[in-house]
Design a protein around this motif. Structure first.
Motif, PDB file in Angstrom:
ATOM      1  N   ALA A  15       0.820  -1.208   0.000  1.00 49.57           N
ATOM      2  CA  ALA A  15       0.000   0.000   0.000  1.00 49.57           C
ATOM      3  C   ALA A  15       0.853   1.255   0.000  1.00 49.57           C
ATOM      4  N   LEU A  16       1.938   1.241   0.764  1.00 54.54           N
ATOM      5  CA  LEU A  16       2.818   2.407   0.811  1.00 54.54           C
ATOM      6  C   LEU A  16       3.517   2.626  -0.524  1.00 54.54           C
ATOM      7  N   ILE A  17       3.933   1.537  -1.165  1.00 55.30           N
ATOM      8  CA  ILE A  17       4.553   1.657  -2.482  1.00 55.30           C
ATOM      9  C   ILE A  17       3.551   2.229  -3.477  1.00 55.30           C
ATOM     10  N   GLU A  18       2.321   1.722  -3.423  1.00 56.07           N
ATOM     11  CA  GLU A  18       1.297   2.219  -4.340  1.00 56.07           C
ATOM     12  C   GLU A  18       0.967   3.680  -4.046  1.00 56.07           C
ATOM     13  N   ALA A  19       0.939   4.059  -2.761  1.00 57.32           N
ATOM     14  CA  ALA A  19       0.664   5.452  -2.410  1.00 57.32           C
ATOM     15  C   ALA A  19       1.744   6.367  -2.970  1.00 57.32           C
ATOM     16  N   LYS A  28      -3.608   4.691  -9.116  1.00 53.38           N
ATOM     17  CA  LYS A  28      -4.675   5.045  -8.188  1.00 53.38           C
ATOM     18  C   LYS A  28      -4.403   4.338  -6.862  1.00 53.38           C
ATOM     19  N   LEU A  29      -5.042   4.800  -5.815  1.00 52.86           N
ATOM     20  CA  LEU A  29      -4.789   4.253  -4.483  1.00 52.86           C
ATOM     21  C   LEU A  29      -5.658   3.031  -4.176  1.00 52.86           C
ATOM     22  N   ASN A  30      -5.743   2.105  -5.088  1.00 50.18           N
ATOM     23  CA  ASN A  30      -6.600   0.947  -4.923  1.00 50.18           C
ATOM     24  C   ASN A  30      -6.210   0.095  -3.722  1.00 50.18           C
ATOM     25  N   ILE A  31      -4.951  -0.301  -3.614  1.00 52.05           N
ATOM     26  CA  ILE A  31      -4.525  -1.184  -2.521  1.00 52.05           C
ATOM     27  C   ILE A  31      -4.654  -0.471  -1.183  1.00 52.05           C
ATOM     28  N   LEU A  32      -4.313   0.795  -1.123  1.00 58.14           N
ATOM     29  CA  LEU A  32      -4.420   1.544   0.129  1.00 58.14           C
ATOM     30  C   LEU A  32      -5.875   1.620   0.566  1.00 58.14           C
ATOM     31  N   ASP A  33      -6.783   1.876  -0.362  1.00 54.42           N
ATOM     32  CA  ASP A  33      -8.206   1.901  -0.032  1.00 54.42           C
ATOM     33  C   ASP A  33      -8.663   0.547   0.488  1.00 54.42           C
ATOM     34  N   ASN A  34      -8.215  -0.526  -0.155  1.00 59.74           N
ATOM     35  CA  ASN A  34      -8.597  -1.873   0.293  1.00 59.74           C
ATOM     36  C   ASN A  34      -8.058  -2.162   1.683  1.00 59.74           C
ATOM     37  N   LEU A  35      -6.832  -1.755   1.968  1.00 60.99           N
ATOM     38  CA  LEU A  35      -6.243  -1.970   3.285  1.00 60.99           C
ATOM     39  C   LEU A  35      -7.016  -1.208   4.356  1.00 60.99           C
ATOM     40  N   ILE A  36      -7.354   0.027   4.086  1.00 60.26           N
ATOM     41  CA  ILE A  36      -8.131   0.823   5.045  1.00 60.26           C
ATOM     42  C   ILE A  36      -9.470   0.158   5.326  1.00 60.26           C
ATOM     43  N   ASN A  37     -10.144  -0.292   4.276  1.00 63.82           N
ATOM     44  CA  ASN A  37     -11.435  -0.962   4.456  1.00 63.82           C
ATOM     45  C   ASN A  37     -11.281  -2.254   5.265  1.00 63.82           C
ATOM     46  N   GLU A  38     -10.223  -3.012   5.005  1.00 64.63           N
ATOM     47  CA  GLU A  38      -9.976  -4.249   5.736  1.00 64.63           C
ATOM     48  C   GLU A  38      -9.706  -3.974   7.207  1.00 64.63           C
ATOM     49  N   LEU A  39      -8.970  -2.914   7.498  1.00 68.14           N
ATOM     50  CA  LEU A  39      -8.650  -2.582   8.888  1.00 68.14           C
ATOM     51  C   LEU A  39      -9.887  -2.095   9.637  1.00 68.14           C
TER      52      LEU A  39
END
Length: 44
Positions: A15-19, A28-39
């Motif tokens: 997520a940090l790499i993608e950010a 786009k911040l797809n993985i970061l959004d998914n991580l936030i939703n998962e948390l």
């Protein structure tokens, strides 16, 4: 527990790499959004 921690570390690293790439205008911040939703999901 160690497996979950390792998976979370891998997800966070990705997520940090993608950010960073998103800030550079590459993705786009797809993985970061998914991580936030998962948390936000409750833990059983």
């Amino acid at each position: 527990m160690i497996e979950v921690k390792k998976n979370l570390e891998d997800e966070l690293r990705g997520a940090l790499i993608e950010a960073k790439e998103s800030i550079d205008g590459k993705r786009k911040l797809n993985i970061l959004d998914n991580l936030i939703n998962e948390l936000r999901e409750p833990v059983d």
